[in-house]
Scaffold this motif. Structure first.
Motif, PDB file in Angstrom:
ATOM      1  N   THR A 267      -9.123  20.894  23.745  1.00 38.13           N
ATOM      2  CA  THR A 267      -8.347  20.459  24.905  1.00 38.13           C
ATOM      3  C   THR A 267      -9.233  20.282  26.129  1.00 38.13           C
ATOM      4  OG1 THR A 267      -6.420  21.667  24.059  1.00 38.13           O
ATOM      5  CG2 THR A 267      -6.328  20.930  26.343  1.00 38.13           C
TER       6      THR A 267
ATOM      7  N   ARG B 210      -9.431  14.031  20.951  1.00 38.09           N
ATOM      8  CA  ARG B 210      -8.033  13.793  20.570  1.00 38.09           C
ATOM      9  C   ARG B 210      -7.874  13.816  19.052  1.00 38.09           C
ATOM     10  NH1 ARG B 210      -4.486   8.522  22.354  1.00 38.09           N
ATOM     11  NH2 ARG B 210      -4.585   7.909  20.164  1.00 38.09           N
TER      12      ARG B 210
ATOM     13  N   PHE C  23       2.389  20.327  25.008  1.00 30.63           N
ATOM     14  CA  PHE C  23       1.857  19.932  23.697  1.00 30.63           C
ATOM     15  C   PHE C  23       1.630  21.176  22.826  1.00 30.63           C
ATOM     16  CE2 PHE C  23      -2.296  19.911  21.469  1.00 30.63           C
ATOM     17  CZ  PHE C  23      -2.001  19.057  20.419  1.00 30.63           C
TER      18      PHE C  23
ATOM     19  N   GLU D  21      -5.573  16.375  16.806  1.00 27.67           N
ATOM     20  CA  GLU D  21      -4.601  15.886  15.819  1.00 27.67           C
ATOM     21  C   GLU D  21      -4.850  16.528  14.458  1.00 27.67           C
ATOM     22  OE1 GLU D  21      -3.277  11.798  13.492  1.00 27.67           O
ATOM     23  OE2 GLU D  21      -4.318  11.628  15.419  1.00 27.67           O
TER      24      GLU D  21
ATOM     25  N   LEU E  83       0.278  14.011  22.742  1.00 30.21           N
ATOM     26  CA  LEU E  83      -1.167  13.859  22.560  1.00 30.21           C
ATOM     27  C   LEU E  83      -1.588  12.395  22.679  1.00 30.21           C
ATOM     28  CD1 LEU E  83      -3.826  15.304  21.892  1.00 30.21           C
ATOM     29  CD2 LEU E  83      -3.302  14.970  19.463  1.00 30.21           C
TER      30      LEU E  83
END
Length: 323
Positions: A56, A308, A200, A312, A299
């Motif tokens: 993050t 990213r 998230f 995922e 996201l």
């Protein structure tokens, strides 16, 4: 699905540095404490929560020294909560090893948990990481409230889905949410982005807990015995759904088994079979996937790139794992 080692490759060097700093953050001048913390570090898990912090941070501006302290704070809080949970649950095993309370008794385990929490607080205060401490302190408050709410509802056999979601939002999702919020904050993200990443993480945490609850009815190779939630009279989503959609006779029968025979392996098997044959697991799976998709929707508003993709993959690992 990728393994956890494959997923963390982009941040592997940062994780190695973090592990050294995490060990250092647990050091004490008391020999007994050092022996216990050494035992904890040797049996550490997959470092999923620190990975959420680092990915993050990378997504939101870049990994900093504050990111490493935030990851250490998260892991200290998480480890303390596990030590305390084993005392509360009277559990003598953790990930296939003896728990701290099994080896050193409850009083010492409680004090070790307190020590870890305090070390995390001091780490933040000594470096003026007030925002990170605020984020984690709020998570600890919610985790405590979630545990107490679960105890209260277990006593009364509450079958309300809304209550279930509130329990897991506080008890489990709040910590993963704080990982993502800490990562974003440590990278210098604005408040709107920090809140977006917190949300998230909350969605991921809810999906993670639903998946974990499903394991209670399906397999016994996930680090906890089959039917352990039933033995503790915890109302998990598969059981709640099946009870709320059962005939009055079946509902009364299953409630009776949970209340009065929750330590009998044959009776537990009957409860598990009931959930499996009445669609409880399928329903929980669909709800887990919805929260997973909600997390991905958030996201996907962030910039494309390695960070990213890493997040995922980490979400898929935590919600689609087989054990």
């Amino acid at each position: 699905m990728l393994s956890i080692n494959e997923i963390k490759k982009p941040i592997a060097a940062e994780i190695d540095v973090f592990e050294d700093k995490f060990r250092a953050s647990m050091q004490s001048s008391v020999p007994l404490l050092d022996r216990i913390t050494h035992y904890i570090v040797k049996r550490k898990g997959k470092q999923i929560r620190p990975m959420f912090v680092f990915f993050t941070a990378s997504l939101c501006g870049g990994i900093t020294e504050a990111t490493h302290r935030g990851a250490a704070l998260v892991e200290l809080v998480h480890t303390a909560s596990l030590v305390h949970d084993d005392v509360v649950d009277n559990s003598y095993q953790r990930r296939g090893f003896f728990s701290i309370n099994a080896l050193w008794k409850n009083k010492i385990a409680v004090l070790v948990g307190d020590f870890l929490l305090t070390k995390g607080m001091l780490l933040s205060l000594e470096n003026d990481d007030f925002e990170l401490l605020k984020i984690l302190s709020n998570a600890v408050k919610q985790m405590s409230e979630g545990e107490l709410l679960q105890f209260e509802k277990a006593r009364h056999m509450n079958f309300d889905e809304g209550v279930y979601y509130e329990v897991i939002r506080q008890k489990t999702a709040s910590l993963i949410a704080s990982c993502c919020a800490c990562g974003a904050s440590s990278a210098g993200a604005d408040k709107e982005t920090v809140e977006k990443m917190r949300l998230f993480g909350e969605k991921v945490g809810i999906a993670f807990q639903i998946k974990d609850d499903m394991f209670d009815f399906g397999t016994d190779d996930v680090g906890k015995p089959l039917g352990i939630d039933i033995k503790e009279k915890k109302m998990t989503l598969p059981l709640i759904y099946s009870l709320n959609n059962a005939s009055s006779g079946d509902k009364k029968r299953i409630i009776g088994l949970v209340k009065n025979h929750n330590n009998d392996p044959k009776k537990i098997s009957q409860i598990i079979d009931f959930v499996k044959t009445t669609g409880g697991l399928q329903y929980a799976e669909s709800q887990m996937k919805q929260y997973q998709e909600d997390a991905f929707a958030i996201l996907n508003t962030m910039p494309e790139g390695e960070a990213r993709t890493g997040l995922e993959q980490l979400v898929r690992y935590t919600t689609e794992r087989k054990k």
